[in-house]
Design an enzyme around this catalytic site. Structure first.
Site, PDB file in Angstrom:
ATOM      1  N   SER A  96       0.831  -1.192   0.000  1.00 44.44           N
ATOM      2  CA  SER A  96       0.000   0.000   0.000  1.00 44.44           C
ATOM      3  C   SER A  96       0.876   1.258   0.000  1.00 44.44           C
ATOM      4  O   SER A  96       1.687   1.430  -0.908  1.00 44.44           O
ATOM      5  CB  SER A  96      -0.955  -0.043   1.198  1.00 44.44           C
ATOM      6  OG  SER A  96      -2.025   0.852   1.028  1.00 44.44           O
ATOM      7  N   HIS A 115      -7.370  -6.088   0.087  1.00 46.00           N
ATOM      8  CA  HIS A 115      -6.198  -5.216   0.045  1.00 46.00           C
ATOM      9  C   HIS A 115      -5.031  -5.759   0.863  1.00 46.00           C
ATOM     10  O   HIS A 115      -3.878  -5.667   0.441  1.00 46.00           O
ATOM     11  CB  HIS A 115      -6.592  -3.824   0.533  1.00 46.00           C
ATOM     12  CG  HIS A 115      -5.503  -2.807   0.479  1.00 46.00           C
ATOM     13  ND1 HIS A 115      -4.745  -2.566  -0.652  1.00 46.00           N
ATOM     14  CD2 HIS A 115      -5.036  -1.956   1.435  1.00 46.00           C
ATOM     15  CE1 HIS A 115      -3.864  -1.616  -0.402  1.00 46.00           C
ATOM     16  NE2 HIS A 115      -4.012  -1.234   0.853  1.00 46.00           N
TER      17      HIS A 115
END
Length: 248
Positions: A84, A228
């Protein structure tokens, strides 16, 4: 900035870079998997974990922080793994230390700017908790669950220690436009592995053009059933992909 970090193992260095609102423990699953064969360096990025807080926060500064750490530890032949926000820091480092990077692995993030509402509920939850003045962990958890899914609340609470947050929420909120954003970098003409979760919105098919424009030799692997936090949800799959990539 002198960052907080943890080193385990010996051998070729692997630097692990966590995501927004995280800390160096977030990628411990990967650290444990590779520490017998590599030198693992887990880092708290600025305004996170036990690293210093700053009123300034952008990818150039965060990359420079890592560059200072690389210089201080005299690292070379580095394997960079970033998730991320940490993946964006890793990508930005290709501008600074491309000759020192042996492998780059990016977990579920693309070199693009994301929508401004990506973390709207997270900001609402944190602002509510901070404004309340409540320090009891259970009360904070209940309050955050009104805005967030249980897994997201649990993730954020990993950075709640001794009745305080380990991340600099004020600076993060102030510089969120820069954190969610991206400034295009010159093409990095080395192989790069991108690993995405099939259920994640962070690595959409339409981002392929942006990826290849800046990383023309990129390979994208999809982990079915993962969101994610792909390394947390499907750890063995991600570990196998990384191991195959860095040993091929």
């Amino acid at each position: 900035m002198k960052l907080n970090y943890k080193i385990q193992g010996k051998g070729q260095p692997i630097i692990l870079l966590h995501g927004l609102f995280g800390n160096l423990d977030n990628l411990s699953i990967l650290a444990r998997a590779f520490m017998d064969d590599y030198q693992i360096i887990q880092v708290d990025l600025r305004n996170h974990g036990l690293s210093p807080w700053s009123d300034e926060m952008n990818y150039s500064l965060m990359a420079d922080d890592i560059l200072q750490l690389v210089d201080a530890l005299a690292l070379n032949d580095i394997i960079l793994v970033g998730h991320s926000m940490g993946g964006k820091v890793a990508m930005r480092l290709t501008e600074c230390i491309s000759s020192s990077i042996a492998n780059l692995i990016v977990l579920d993030i693309a070199p693009v700017s994301y929508a401004s509402d990506s973390h709207t509920n997270v900001f609402k939850a944190l602002n509510t908790c901070i404004a309340s003045g409540i320090t009891d962990r259970n009360a904070i958890q209940n309050m955050m669950n009104q805005y967030l899914s249980v897994p997201t609340t649990q993730f954020l609470l990993k950075s709640y220690k001794n009745e305080g947050w380990l991340f600099n929420f004020k600076a993060i909120e102030q510089h969120y436009e820069e954190i969610r954003g991206w400034q295009e970098i010159p093409p990095y003409r080395q192989p790069v592995l991108f690993i995405r979760g099939s259920k994640s919105n962070y690595m959409r098919d339409e981002y392929q053009t942006d990826i290849l424009a800046q990383f023309p030799y990129a390979t994208v692997e999809t982990v079915e059933g993962a969101n994610h936090n792909v390394h947390y949800e499907k750890p063995q799959h991600v570990i196998n992909l990384i191991r195959d990539w860095i040993t091929s």
